[in-house]
Design a protein around this motif. Structure first.
Motif, PDB file in Angstrom:
ATOM      1  N   GLY A   1     -11.731  -3.880   0.125  1.00 42.50           N
ATOM      2  CA  GLY A   1     -12.407  -2.687  -0.352  1.00 42.50           C
ATOM      3  C   GLY A   1     -11.741  -2.041  -1.546  1.00 42.50           C
ATOM      4  O   GLY A   1     -12.021  -0.883  -1.866  1.00 42.50           O
ATOM      5  N   ARG A   2     -10.857  -2.779  -2.220  1.00 46.07           N
ATOM      6  CA  ARG A   2     -10.150  -2.212  -3.380  1.00 46.07           C
ATOM      7  C   ARG A   2     -11.127  -1.740  -4.444  1.00 46.07           C
ATOM      8  O   ARG A   2     -12.106  -2.415  -4.737  1.00 46.07           O
ATOM      9  CB  ARG A   2      -9.235  -3.272  -4.011  1.00 46.07           C
ATOM     10  CG  ARG A   2      -7.940  -3.390  -3.321  1.00 46.07           C
ATOM     11  CD  ARG A   2      -6.944  -4.376  -3.865  1.00 46.07           C
ATOM     12  NE  ARG A   2      -7.005  -4.875  -5.206  1.00 46.07           N
ATOM     13  CZ  ARG A   2      -5.937  -5.058  -5.985  1.00 46.07           C
ATOM     14  NH1 ARG A   2      -4.739  -4.756  -5.556  1.00 46.07           N
ATOM     15  NH2 ARG A   2      -6.059  -5.557  -7.172  1.00 46.07           N
ATOM     16  N   ARG A   3     -10.813  -0.584  -4.999  1.00 49.04           N
ATOM     17  CA  ARG A   3     -11.604  -0.010  -6.091  1.00 49.04           C
ATOM     18  C   ARG A   3     -10.657   0.371  -7.215  1.00 49.04           C
ATOM     19  O   ARG A   3      -9.535   0.811  -6.960  1.00 49.04           O
ATOM     20  CB  ARG A   3     -12.315   1.261  -5.636  1.00 49.04           C
ATOM     21  CG  ARG A   3     -13.228   1.069  -4.467  1.00 49.04           C
ATOM     22  CD  ARG A   3     -13.794   2.407  -4.074  1.00 49.04           C
ATOM     23  NE  ARG A   3     -14.496   2.302  -2.799  1.00 49.04           N
ATOM     24  CZ  ARG A   3     -15.156   3.281  -2.248  1.00 49.04           C
ATOM     25  NH1 ARG A   3     -15.203   4.464  -2.828  1.00 49.04           N
ATOM     26  NH2 ARG A   3     -15.770   3.118  -1.113  1.00 49.04           N
TER      27      ARG A   3
ATOM     28  N   ASP B   1       0.850  -1.186   0.000  1.00 43.06           N
ATOM     29  CA  ASP B   1       0.000   0.000   0.000  1.00 43.06           C
ATOM     30  C   ASP B   1       0.885   1.235   0.000  1.00 43.06           C
ATOM     31  O   ASP B   1       1.929   1.267   0.656  1.00 43.06           O
ATOM     32  CB  ASP B   1      -0.908   0.018   1.236  1.00 43.06           C
ATOM     33  CG  ASP B   1      -2.074  -0.952   1.132  1.00 43.06           C
ATOM     34  OD1 ASP B   1      -2.445  -1.323  -0.002  1.00 43.06           O
ATOM     35  OD2 ASP B   1      -2.619  -1.340   2.180  1.00 43.06           O
TER      36      ASP B   1
ATOM     37  N   ASP C   1     -10.980  -0.012   4.948  1.00 42.98           N
ATOM     38  CA  ASP C   1     -11.610  -1.042   4.117  1.00 42.98           C
ATOM     39  C   ASP C   1     -10.660  -2.172   3.751  1.00 42.98           C
ATOM     40  O   ASP C   1     -11.095  -3.273   3.432  1.00 42.98           O
ATOM     41  CB  ASP C   1     -12.165  -0.422   2.828  1.00 42.98           C
ATOM     42  CG  ASP C   1     -13.323   0.515   3.100  1.00 42.98           C
ATOM     43  OD1 ASP C   1     -13.917   0.446   4.196  1.00 42.98           O
ATOM     44  OD2 ASP C   1     -13.625   1.334   2.201  1.00 42.98           O
TER      45      ASP C   1
ATOM     46  N   ASP D   1     -12.718   4.540 -10.584  1.00 44.11           N
ATOM     47  CA  ASP D   1     -14.041   4.243 -10.048  1.00 44.11           C
ATOM     48  C   ASP D   1     -14.869   5.527 -10.012  1.00 44.11           C
ATOM     49  O   ASP D   1     -14.495   6.493  -9.354  1.00 44.11           O
ATOM     50  CB  ASP D   1     -13.889   3.666  -8.636  1.00 44.11           C
ATOM     51  CG  ASP D   1     -15.195   3.191  -8.026  1.00 44.11           C
ATOM     52  OD1 ASP D   1     -16.265   3.601  -8.521  1.00 44.11           O
ATOM     53  OD2 ASP D   1     -15.138   2.423  -7.059  1.00 44.11           O
TER      54      ASP D   1
ATOM     55  N   CYS E   1      -3.131   0.720  -3.937  1.00 44.76           N
ATOM     56  CA  CYS E   1      -2.941  -0.698  -3.606  1.00 44.76           C
ATOM     57  C   CYS E   1      -2.340  -1.439  -4.800  1.00 44.76           C
ATOM     58  O   CYS E   1      -2.830  -1.326  -5.920  1.00 44.76           O
ATOM     59  CB  CYS E   1      -4.305  -1.277  -3.233  1.00 44.76           C
ATOM     60  SG  CYS E   1      -4.252  -2.968  -2.666  1.00 44.76           S
TER      61      CYS E   1
ATOM     62  N   TYR F   1      -5.438   0.212  -8.392  1.00 46.96           N
ATOM     63  CA  TYR F   1      -6.487   0.175  -7.374  1.00 46.96           C
ATOM     64  C   TYR F   1      -6.133   1.065  -6.190  1.00 46.96           C
ATOM     65  O   TYR F   1      -4.968   1.400  -5.965  1.00 46.96           O
ATOM     66  CB  TYR F   1      -6.680  -1.262  -6.850  1.00 46.96           C
ATOM     67  CG  TYR F   1      -7.094  -2.224  -7.923  1.00 46.96           C
ATOM     68  CD1 TYR F   1      -8.435  -2.374  -8.255  1.00 46.96           C
ATOM     69  CD2 TYR F   1      -6.154  -2.976  -8.616  1.00 46.96           C
ATOM     70  CE1 TYR F   1      -8.824  -3.255  -9.250  1.00 46.96           C
ATOM     71  CE2 TYR F   1      -6.534  -3.853  -9.612  1.00 46.96           C
ATOM     72  CZ  TYR F   1      -7.876  -3.993  -9.929  1.00 46.96           C
ATOM     73  OH  TYR F   1      -8.259  -4.859 -10.917  1.00 46.96           O
ATOM     74  N   TRP F   2      -7.139   1.392  -5.434  1.00 44.80           N
ATOM     75  CA  TRP F   2      -6.972   2.133  -4.192  1.00 44.80           C
ATOM     76  C   TRP F   2      -8.027   1.620  -3.213  1.00 44.80           C
ATOM     77  O   TRP F   2      -8.983   0.940  -3.597  1.00 44.80           O
ATOM     78  CB  TRP F   2      -7.130   3.638  -4.423  1.00 44.80           C
ATOM     79  CG  TRP F   2      -8.553   4.046  -4.697  1.00 44.80           C
ATOM     80  CD1 TRP F   2      -9.223   3.950  -5.883  1.00 44.80           C
ATOM     81  CD2 TRP F   2      -9.481   4.571  -3.751  1.00 44.80           C
ATOM     82  NE1 TRP F   2     -10.503   4.387  -5.738  1.00 44.80           N
ATOM     83  CE2 TRP F   2     -10.692   4.787  -4.434  1.00 44.80           C
ATOM     84  CE3 TRP F   2      -9.412   4.885  -2.396  1.00 44.80           C
ATOM     85  CZ2 TRP F   2     -11.826   5.292  -3.814  1.00 44.80           C
ATOM     86  CZ3 TRP F   2     -10.539   5.398  -1.780  1.00 44.80           C
ATOM     87  CH2 TRP F   2     -11.727   5.594  -2.477  1.00 44.80           C
ATOM     88  N   HIS F   3      -7.845   1.922  -1.927  1.00 48.92           N
ATOM     89  CA  HIS F   3      -8.877   1.612  -0.935  1.00 48.92           C
ATOM     90  C   HIS F   3      -8.715   2.526   0.260  1.00 48.92           C
ATOM     91  O   HIS F   3      -7.629   3.047   0.524  1.00 48.92           O
ATOM     92  CB  HIS F   3      -8.852   0.143  -0.521  1.00 48.92           C
ATOM     93  CG  HIS F   3      -7.573  -0.306   0.124  1.00 48.92           C
ATOM     94  ND1 HIS F   3      -7.290  -0.099   1.456  1.00 48.92           N
ATOM     95  CD2 HIS F   3      -6.503  -0.954  -0.385  1.00 48.92           C
ATOM     96  CE1 HIS F   3      -6.108  -0.604   1.732  1.00 48.92           C
ATOM     97  NE2 HIS F   3      -5.594  -1.124   0.637  1.00 48.92           N
ATOM     98  N   ARG F   4      -9.804   2.732   0.942  1.00 48.97           N
ATOM     99  CA  ARG F   4      -9.743   3.476   2.199  1.00 48.97           C
ATOM    100  C   ARG F   4      -8.982   2.606   3.199  1.00 48.97           C
ATOM    101  O   ARG F   4      -9.028   1.375   3.146  1.00 48.97           O
ATOM    102  CB  ARG F   4     -11.147   3.804   2.698  1.00 48.97           C
ATOM    103  CG  ARG F   4     -11.796   4.877   1.853  1.00 48.97           C
ATOM    104  CD  ARG F   4     -13.052   5.451   2.516  1.00 48.97           C
ATOM    105  NE  ARG F   4     -13.381   6.722   1.902  1.00 48.97           N
ATOM    106  CZ  ARG F   4     -14.059   6.852   0.756  1.00 48.97           C
ATOM    107  NH1 ARG F   4     -14.500   5.776   0.125  1.00 48.97           N
ATOM    108  NH2 ARG F   4     -14.290   8.043   0.256  1.00 48.97           N
TER     109      ARG F   4
ATOM    110  N   VAL G   1      -5.720   7.766   1.880  1.00 48.60           N
ATOM    111  CA  VAL G   1      -6.158   6.439   1.444  1.00 48.60           C
ATOM    112  C   VAL G   1      -4.906   5.686   0.994  1.00 48.60           C
ATOM    113  O   VAL G   1      -3.804   6.233   1.002  1.00 48.60           O
ATOM    114  CB  VAL G   1      -7.194   6.538   0.291  1.00 48.60           C
ATOM    115  CG1 VAL G   1      -8.451   7.270   0.751  1.00 48.60           C
ATOM    116  CG2 VAL G   1      -6.603   7.188  -0.951  1.00 48.60           C
TER     117      VAL G   1
END
Length: 149
Positions: A130-132, A97, A126, A136, A110, A120-123, A107
């Motif tokens: 919670g990867r987005r 990360d 999460d 997104d 990822c 990808y990223w995630h909070r 955030v």
């Protein structure tokens, strides 16, 4: 950067992607050491007839000099990666990360070993689940102001 941030560095997507060629070989080395560690652990468990369910399994295994040395090599490699400002989240999966600023929220960008770039990223709360995708559309919300910096 906010001085209260627990992270030594915040990354842009370009900075995180630029770091991948530097950290990828270390992740590869970690994964190879983990393979060797598993093999050696299985040998020791069989040879010493240790119950794999024993609560002190790790302590017993670390009494073996080769296993202790392999664990130290993994820890050293993780520290080497984290010196760059990124966070090792799952060494067995090759997860990294990269702290990043999204609006006013920190955030994580990822990356998982095998991926060619940061996609990808995630909070923080999460986690990997919670990867987005970076693009997104829900990131921007209705204001359209969500941007990863």
């Amino acid at each position: 950067m906010d001085s209260s941030s627990p992270y030594s560095r915040l990354f842009t997507i370009n900075e995180a992607n630029a770091l991948l060629p530097i950290v990828r070989p270390t992740i590869e080395r970690i994964l190879e050491i983990i393979r060797r560690l598993r093999t050696k652990s299985e040998i020791v468990i069989r040879a010493e007839q240790i119950d794999p369910e024993t609560p002190n399994l790790m302590r017993r295994l670390q009494q073996n000099d080769e296993i202790a040395a392999l664990i130290k090599q993994i820890n050293d490699a993780v520290n080497e990666i984290q010196q760059h400002g990124c966070v090792c989240k799952g060494v067995e999966q090759g997860l990294l990360d990269f702290p990043c600023l999204l609006g006013e929220e920190i955030v994580f960008l990822c990356w998982q070993y095998g991926e060619s770039e940061i996609a990808y990223w995630h909070r923080i709360e999460d986690g990997f689940a919670g990867r987005r995708p970076l693009l997104d559309p829900t990131v921007a919300g209705s204001s359209g102001s969500g941007a990863l910096h």
